[in-house]
Scaffold this motif. Structure first.
Motif, PDB file in Angstrom:
ATOM      1  N   GLN A   8      70.909  12.575 -24.902  1.00 36.32           N
ATOM      2  CA  GLN A   8      70.249  13.865 -25.170  1.00 36.32           C
ATOM      3  C   GLN A   8      70.852  14.497 -26.409  1.00 36.32           C
ATOM      4  OE1 GLN A   8      70.823  15.910 -21.436  1.00 36.32           O
ATOM      5  NE2 GLN A   8      68.965  14.991 -20.552  1.00 36.32           N
ATOM      6  N   ASN A   9      70.056  14.526 -27.469  1.00 35.57           N
ATOM      7  CA  ASN A   9      70.475  15.164 -28.725  1.00 35.57           C
ATOM      8  C   ASN A   9      71.861  14.753 -29.198  1.00 35.57           C
ATOM      9  OD1 ASN A   9      68.125  16.729 -29.044  1.00 35.57           O
ATOM     10  ND2 ASN A   9      68.864  18.018 -27.376  1.00 35.57           N
TER      11      ASN A   9
ATOM     12  N   SER B 190      67.749  11.296 -29.217  1.00 33.78           N
ATOM     13  CA  SER B 190      67.424  11.354 -27.793  1.00 33.78           C
ATOM     14  C   SER B 190      66.641  10.106 -27.444  1.00 33.78           C
ATOM     15  CB  SER B 190      66.557  12.576 -27.489  1.00 33.78           C
ATOM     16  OG  SER B 190      67.289  13.753 -27.728  1.00 33.78           O
TER      17      SER B 190
END
Ligand code: ADP
Ligand code: MG
Length: 449
Positions: free
Chosen positions: A14-15, A35
């Motif tokens: 995630q990011n 991501s």
């Protein structure tokens, strides 16, 4: 009716961002905002130019280095420290020279705290699966590159990782050894002989990605980011000569060579062509490899040979040369446009090569280009005693050729494969077989000790 719930991904990023501190103490951002989800059942290839952060991203997934931004989820839980579900195969093999093959393979199990007896048992099992039996007590320096990388695979697979990560695992090997290992890995995966749930391979080889992957992720540079992420829907085992294969290679090539194309513009580029059809068997001309070799040598010093003039010069009918030209074309040694013949670079390499190099080049060209040779080789390799009766091959061929022509095709394929030492043929029993002791790896092994 059962309600389908979407299983949590094996690993989710995630990011994710990663910055390194440079010697001047300034941070430099390597990857930003990545991501993605890795799910069970996929082979994923991570492609990108050198420096785009592929290795860094893999290390973050394995928990070897922490990201500077974002989160890694393993089975939906934030990952801290080493990822227990991941094992890595490195390009450099990364073996301990003072440990035997068996001890190297046991390392990961030992790190997991598995007791000696079970450890040894699991290591031996993996050694067997990966084709290293008999080499348990050898030291890495006694092994050829291909065998060393087998140890790398065995060490990673022994811990039965959910995600097998590989960082350019085939780049240090010669072409043929690399191709053999790739196919063997596919065998293990497709036949579910390893419990691995997903494979992530970092590569800069486009063809390698298209041969192996169910999904290709392309990273871009400065900073590293995802430029494309798309499925490859061709059936395994993939034929490099299949036009659909070529189309995907071209698409990926286009993405890599146009770093400025944005995601939206790339969308149109990436689609699996609809007509995915295995081409029928090629019709192999009955020509000996020696004739092809002689023909390439004749062409060596001509820029651009006209087939008809060549025939006159050699005092041969065009009809006599054509089968040789065709064989050379099928093996992808030449380009042929409207009667003009050009040698490809691989042909010059062949001409300059000694007998061993010539054999190796021919075996590579055959495996990549000639479906029948490929098939015989694959059938033999997949059978335990590595032999197949010619009847079986003939039966398959007779679906495509007349009985007489099928026999002629088989004879040619046997002749070519024998030249390349891909397989041997026992005439009295009509058996085609792979000779263990003539594999190039073992030869290298024998030469080294
Ligand atoms: P790739 O595998 O795609 O070639 P890497 O992840 O190895 O990319 O490296 C991406 C960039 O990060 C490169 O420019 C590399 O020099 C830099 N880099 C990698 N590791 C470190 C490190 N430990 N310290 C500083 N810079 C690093
Ligand atoms: Mg790298």
């Amino acid at each position: 009716m059962a309600i389908k719930t979407k299983a949590a991904p094996l690993i989710a990023l995630q990011n994710i961002g990663k910055a390194y501190i440079q010697p001047n103490r300034e941070p430099i951002s390597i990857i930003e905002n990545i991501s993605l989800e890795l799910r069970s059942g996929e082979i994923i290839a991570l492609l990108g130019p050198s420096g785009s952060g592929k290795s860094s991203l893999m290390r973050i997934i394995a928990g070897l280095i922490p990201p500077t931004q974002g989160k890694v989820l393993y089975h939906n839980r934030p990952l801290t420290g080493i990822n227990p579900g991941v094992a890595i195969v490195f390009q450099s093999f990364a073996l301990y020279p003072w440990l035997t093959v068996l001890e190297n393979v046991e390392l990961g199990l030992k790190a997991k705290g598995i007791a000696l007896e079970l450890r040894r048992q699991k290591a031996m099992q993996t050694i067997d699966v990966i084709g290293l039996d008999g080499f348990e007590n050898a030291y890495p320096r006694e092994l050829s590159g291909g065998m060393r990388q087998r140890v790398g695979f065995a060490r990673a697979l022994a811990v039965e990782p959910e995600l097998l990560c590989m960082d350019e695992p085939f780049s240090a090997l010669d072409v043929l050894t690399a191709e053999n290992l790739r196919i063997e890995l596919l065998d293990l995966w497709l036949e579910r002989r390893i419990p691995t749930k997903a494979i992530l391979i970092v590569t800069h080889g486009i063809e390698e990605a298209v041969v192996l992957a169910d999904r290709i992720i392309v990273l871009g540079r400065n900073p590293g980011r995802i430029r494309a992420d798309f499925p490859v829907k061709l059936k395994h085992y993939r034929d490099r000569k299949n036009p659909a294969f070529g189309a995907i290679v071209d698409q990926v090539y286009k993405i890599l060579t146009h770093p400025d194309l944005e995601k939206s513009e790339l969308k149109a580029t990436i689609k699996t062509p609809k007509t995915i059809r295995q081409p029928k068997y090629q019709s192999l001309p009955s020509v000996r490899i020696g004739s092809v070799a002689g023909f390439l040598e004749i062409l060596e010093n001509r820029q651009n040979a006209d087939l008809y003039r060549l025939g006159q010069e050699l005092q041969l009918e065009v009809d006599d040369i054509l089968p040789i030209v065709e064989a050379a074309k099928l093996m992808d040694f030449i380009n042929l446009t409207e009667g003009d013949i050009n040698l490809k670079p691989i042909a010059y390499q062949f001409i300059a090569g000694g007998i061993d190099e010539r054999k190796q080049l021919v075996s590579q060209q055959l495996l990549w280009n000639i479906r029948l040779v490929q098939q015989i080789y694959n059938i033999c390799s997949s059978i335990d005693d590595r032999r197949v009766s010619e009847e079986l091959v003939l039966d398959i061929l007779q679906n495509h050729f007349s009985p007489k022509e099928a026999k002629r095709q088989l004879d040619t394929a046997i002749d070519w494969g024998r030249y390349a030492e891909l397989y041997s043929y026992d005439e009295p029993t009509g058996t085609i077989f792979i000779e263990e002791e003539t594999s190039s790896e073992e030869k290298a092994f024998n030469n080294e000790i």
